[in-house]
Design a protein around this motif. Structure first.
Motif, PDB file in Angstrom:
ATOM      1  N   GLN A 116      -6.851  -5.727  -1.659  1.00  0.00           N
ATOM      2  CA  GLN A 116      -7.023  -4.353  -1.180  1.00  0.00           C
ATOM      3  C   GLN A 116      -7.661  -3.433  -2.224  1.00  0.00           C
ATOM      4  OE1 GLN A 116      -3.576  -3.058   1.558  1.00  0.00           O
ATOM      5  NE2 GLN A 116      -2.623  -4.437   0.088  1.00  0.00           N
TER       6      GLN A 116
ATOM      7  N   SER B 224       0.747   3.932  -3.066  1.00  0.00           N
ATOM      8  CA  SER B 224       0.357   5.327  -2.856  1.00  0.00           C
ATOM      9  C   SER B 224       1.529   6.268  -3.123  1.00  0.00           C
ATOM     10  CB  SER B 224      -0.196   5.536  -1.447  1.00  0.00           C
ATOM     11  OG  SER B 224       0.797   5.268  -0.489  1.00  0.00           O
TER      12      SER B 224
ATOM     13  N   ARG C 279       0.829  -1.207   0.000  1.00  0.00           N
ATOM     14  CA  ARG C 279       0.000   0.000   0.000  1.00  0.00           C
ATOM     15  C   ARG C 279       0.865   1.259   0.000  1.00  0.00           C
ATOM     16  NH1 ARG C 279      -2.972  -0.061   4.824  1.00  0.00           N
ATOM     17  NH2 ARG C 279      -3.617  -2.145   4.248  1.00  0.00           N
TER      18      ARG C 279
ATOM     19  N   LEU D 241      -6.314  -2.537  -5.074  1.00  0.00           N
ATOM     20  CA  LEU D 241      -5.296  -1.646  -5.646  1.00  0.00           C
ATOM     21  C   LEU D 241      -5.002  -2.042  -7.078  1.00  0.00           C
ATOM     22  CD1 LEU D 241      -2.771  -1.527  -2.655  1.00  0.00           C
ATOM     23  CD2 LEU D 241      -4.605   0.075  -3.163  1.00  0.00           C
TER      24      LEU D 241
END
Length: 198
Positions: free
Chosen positions: A90, A56, A52, A92
């Motif tokens: 997640q 990001s 993550r 993503l």
């Protein structure tokens, strides 16, 4: 795997119902919850956080191959499939970079029309609606490829008076947009000039 599914959706559906559907006992599920997470589950949790952070940090542009490469560069020994699974869990995904499409060809031998408007954009200077129309062509990315859009805008009212879409960038795209505008609006000077030239 079944217990994990129940755990993931326990706030959405009754646990008893999910146990019945997945053919497991409630007591088995409760015992599973009390157990300490396995070493792999703990490692997955740690990797989820790192994945993550990398995703990001790249402003959401990295997909699993680039996240995997970044993890390897940081000294992590992890398979690409595992990274893909953790990202999928997640939600993503890597953003697809938009391809640039050139729609203007300035190197042509066609005559250039004179600038009759001369940057007079005010309503008083134009003389009211349906006196000056402007147009433009743009492209719209879709899942099936590019679509080209030609529009005709009334400069005084800012109304879209005509438009046309097509899969190719040809002169008929602009002509169809102009024809659509002429069918919707009354432009006396245009109709007079067309009659006199006929």
């Amino acid at each position: 795997m079944r217990y994990g599914c129940i755990e993931q959706h326990r706030r959405e559906f009754p646990v008893v119902l999910m146990c019945r559907v997945l053919e497991v006992t409630r007591s088995g599920y409760d015992a599973w919850r009390k157990r300490e997470p396995s070493a792999q589950a703990r490692e997955d949790q740690r990797l989820r956080i790192e994945v993550r952070v990398i995703h990001s940090g790249a402003r959401g542009c990295y997909g699993s191959p680039r996240v995997h490469a970044e993890l390897q560069a940081r000294g992590q020994r992890v398979s690409r499939k595992r990274v893909a699974r953790l990202m999928r869990q997640q939600g993503l995904r890597g953003k697809k970079r938009r391809r640039f499409v050139t729609t203007t060809n300035s190197e042509h031998t066609y005559p250039v029309a004179p600038n009759l408007l001369d940057r007079k954009f005010g309503i008083e200077e134009i003389g009211g609606p349906d006196k000056v129309w402007v147009s433009d062509i743009t492209y719209v990315p879709t899942r099936e490829g590019w679509l080209y859009l030609a529009i005709v805008l009334d400069l005084a009212s800012r109304l879209l008076v005509g438009w046309s879409m097509g899969e190719t960038l040809e002169s008929k795209l602009a002509i169809n947009a102009l024809d659509a505008a002429l069918k919707r609006r009354t432009v006396s000077c245009w109709r007079r000039s067309r009659r006199s030239s006929a």
